[in-house]
Design a protein around this motif. Structure first.
Motif, PDB file in Angstrom:
ATOM      1  N   VAL A 205       0.855  -1.195   0.000  1.00 27.07           N
ATOM      2  CA  VAL A 205       0.000   0.000   0.000  1.00 27.07           C
ATOM      3  C   VAL A 205       0.889   1.243   0.000  1.00 27.07           C
ATOM      4  O   VAL A 205       1.700   1.436   0.911  1.00 27.07           O
ATOM      5  CB  VAL A 205      -0.922   0.013   1.232  1.00 27.07           C
ATOM      6  N   THR A 206       0.728   2.085  -1.022  1.00 28.05           N
ATOM      7  CA  THR A 206       1.528   3.308  -1.132  1.00 28.05           C
ATOM      8  C   THR A 206       0.616   4.524  -1.014  1.00 28.05           C
ATOM      9  O   THR A 206      -0.384   4.638  -1.732  1.00 28.05           O
ATOM     10  CB  THR A 206       2.269   3.354  -2.483  1.00 28.05           C
ATOM     11  N   THR A 207       0.966   5.406  -0.081  1.00 29.60           N
ATOM     12  CA  THR A 207       0.182   6.626   0.135  1.00 29.60           C
ATOM     13  C   THR A 207       1.132   7.819   0.264  1.00 29.60           C
ATOM     14  O   THR A 207       2.329   7.654   0.509  1.00 29.60           O
ATOM     15  CB  THR A 207      -0.661   6.532   1.413  1.00 29.60           C
ATOM     16  N   ALA A 208       0.576   8.997   0.108  1.00 31.52           N
ATOM     17  CA  ALA A 208       1.397  10.209   0.231  1.00 31.52           C
ATOM     18  C   ALA A 208       1.742  10.503   1.680  1.00 31.52           C
ATOM     19  O   ALA A 208       2.804  11.049   1.986  1.00 31.52           O
ATOM     20  CB  ALA A 208       0.666  11.399  -0.389  1.00 31.52           C
ATOM     21  N   GLU A 252      -1.559  -7.556  -9.500  1.00 25.86           N
ATOM     22  CA  GLU A 252      -2.698  -6.658  -9.688  1.00 25.86           C
ATOM     23  C   GLU A 252      -2.473  -5.337  -8.960  1.00 25.86           C
ATOM     24  O   GLU A 252      -2.105  -5.326  -7.782  1.00 25.86           O
ATOM     25  CB  GLU A 252      -3.978  -7.317  -9.175  1.00 25.86           C
ATOM     26  N   VAL A 253      -2.691  -4.236  -9.661  1.00 27.74           N
ATOM     27  CA  VAL A 253      -2.496  -2.914  -9.081  1.00 27.74           C
ATOM     28  C   VAL A 253      -3.816  -2.150  -9.105  1.00 27.74           C
ATOM     29  O   VAL A 253      -4.462  -2.048 -10.152  1.00 27.74           O
ATOM     30  CB  VAL A 253      -1.422  -2.113  -9.845  1.00 27.74           C
ATOM     31  N   ILE A 254      -4.208  -1.653  -7.952  1.00 28.03           N
ATOM     32  CA  ILE A 254      -5.393  -0.792  -7.839  1.00 28.03           C
ATOM     33  C   ILE A 254      -4.864   0.610  -7.577  1.00 28.03           C
ATOM     34  O   ILE A 254      -4.323   0.891  -6.507  1.00 28.03           O
ATOM     35  CB  ILE A 254      -6.306  -1.245  -6.681  1.00 28.03           C
ATOM     36  N   ASN A 255      -4.991   1.486  -8.555  1.00 22.86           N
ATOM     37  CA  ASN A 255      -4.361   2.791  -8.451  1.00 22.86           C
ATOM     38  C   ASN A 255      -5.412   3.883  -8.356  1.00 22.86           C
ATOM     39  O   ASN A 255      -6.201   4.084  -9.279  1.00 22.86           O
ATOM     40  CB  ASN A 255      -3.455   3.043  -9.669  1.00 22.86           C
ATOM     41  N   GLY A 256      -5.401   4.582  -7.247  1.00 22.74           N
ATOM     42  CA  GLY A 256      -6.329   5.701  -7.067  1.00 22.74           C
ATOM     43  C   GLY A 256      -5.605   6.947  -6.633  1.00 22.74           C
ATOM     44  O   GLY A 256      -6.135   7.766  -5.884  1.00 22.74           O
ATOM     45  N   THR A 257      -4.351   7.106  -7.100  1.00 18.47           N
ATOM     46  CA  THR A 257      -3.576   8.268  -6.673  1.00 18.47           C
ATOM     47  C   THR A 257      -3.840   9.460  -7.576  1.00 18.47           C
ATOM     48  O   THR A 257      -4.191   9.319  -8.748  1.00 18.47           O
ATOM     49  CB  THR A 257      -2.061   7.966  -6.714  1.00 18.47           C
ATOM     50  N   ILE A 258      -3.641  10.643  -7.026  1.00 18.25           N
ATOM     51  CA  ILE A 258      -3.807  11.867  -7.807  1.00 18.25           C
ATOM     52  C   ILE A 258      -2.770  11.924  -8.922  1.00 18.25           C
ATOM     53  O   ILE A 258      -3.066  12.320 -10.053  1.00 18.25           O
ATOM     54  CB  ILE A 258      -3.670  13.103  -6.891  1.00 18.25           C
TER      55      ILE A 258
END
Length: 271
Positions: A205-208, A252-258
């Motif tokens: 999980v990658t977040t800012a 599998e990548v779920i990408n919801g980043t700006i």
């Protein structure tokens, strides 16, 4: 295991998971190194008693383990074992049992990373059924007068090229180093470890910015519901994502980043 040993093993399992979740760590090599440490401590009774002596300071025992293992095994294995001897164990034998379990788990993790864990679990089960139905084979594999090389050669003739390399390593290790267990008990233990590993999935999980505990719980529950399995969250903070969240489970990548949405908008404008 009971009491202090159970708590120490739980901590060691978490450390192993943290290590093997890192793709730069060679889980197969780690398994081999931990198996070598298991053999050493199983053979050297006085050493394992020193390393589990509650009267000795944890840091002193960790430094002793680090000195003994330096140059003999990889840094990851040496650090893991050093951390384990810092903690309290109810019995000296529990430490060896725990390191052996971690060695098997590391091998199973290697199979999981290679996408062959289901095959390994099935092969261990089927091998157990074969042994149970063939008294001659069981006698040959458990014969205390037979040499290690003879048993290893027999197993390789049975499994070589017919089973996954991880299966062969696990079974050979069990047969040549039974450590007082019956063959059936050892195979059952491997089956349980494989099943536990199969039910565990890892989400990167990658977040800012760091997630709160509540956000971690909600995300973990949502992913577990989505994939139908227990989910371990491997959290990374990367300001470059700007906002939102990226989740990777296997391929599998779920990408919801700006950042991703901006990149997509830029591509559309350019097209």
């Amino acid at each position: 295991m009971n009491g202090a040993s159970r708590e120490a093993l739980a901590t060691a399992r978490e450390r192993l998971d943290a290590l093997t979740d890192n793709t730069s760590v060679d889980a197969t090599k780690l398994a081999g190194d931990l198996a070598a440490v298991t053999a050493l401590l199983d053979r050297e009774v006085s050493l394992r008693r020193v390393l589990t002596d509650p009267a000795q300071a944890g840091e002193a025992k960790a430094q002793l383990a680090a000195r003994l293992l330096s140059g003999q095994v990889g840094g990851e294995a040496a650090d893991l074992v050093s951390g384990m001897v810092r903690t309290r164990w109810s019995r000296s034998r529990d430490l060896v049992d725990a390191i052996e379990e971690l060695a098997d788990t590391a091998d199973l993790t290697a199979a999981q990373q290679a996408g062959t864990l289901d095959d390994v679990e099935d092969e261990v089960f089927r091998f157990g059924r074969i042994v149970a139905s063939d008294t001659g084979l069981r006698a040959a594999l458990t014969d205390r007068s037979a040499s290690v090389s003879a048993k290893s050669e027999l197993l390789r003739s049975l499994l070589g090229g017919k089973a996954q390399p991880v299966t062969e390593r696990l079974v050979v290790r069990l047969v040549v180093q039974p450590r007082g267990r019956s063959l059936e008990a050892g195979l059952e233990s491997l089956s349980k470890l494989a099943a536990a590993r199969r039910d565990r999935m890892v989400a990167v999980v990658t977040t800012a910015v760091p997630l709160t505990d509540q956000q971690k719980q909600r995300l973990g529950a949502a992913l577990a519901k989505l994939y139908g399995r227990q989910m371990h969250l491997n959290l990374e903070v990367d300001p470059a994502v700007l906002g939102g969240i990226q989740v990777q489970v296997g391929d599998e990548v779920i990408n919801g980043t700006i950042a991703d949405r901006l990149e997509e908008a830029t591509r559309r404008m350019a097209g």
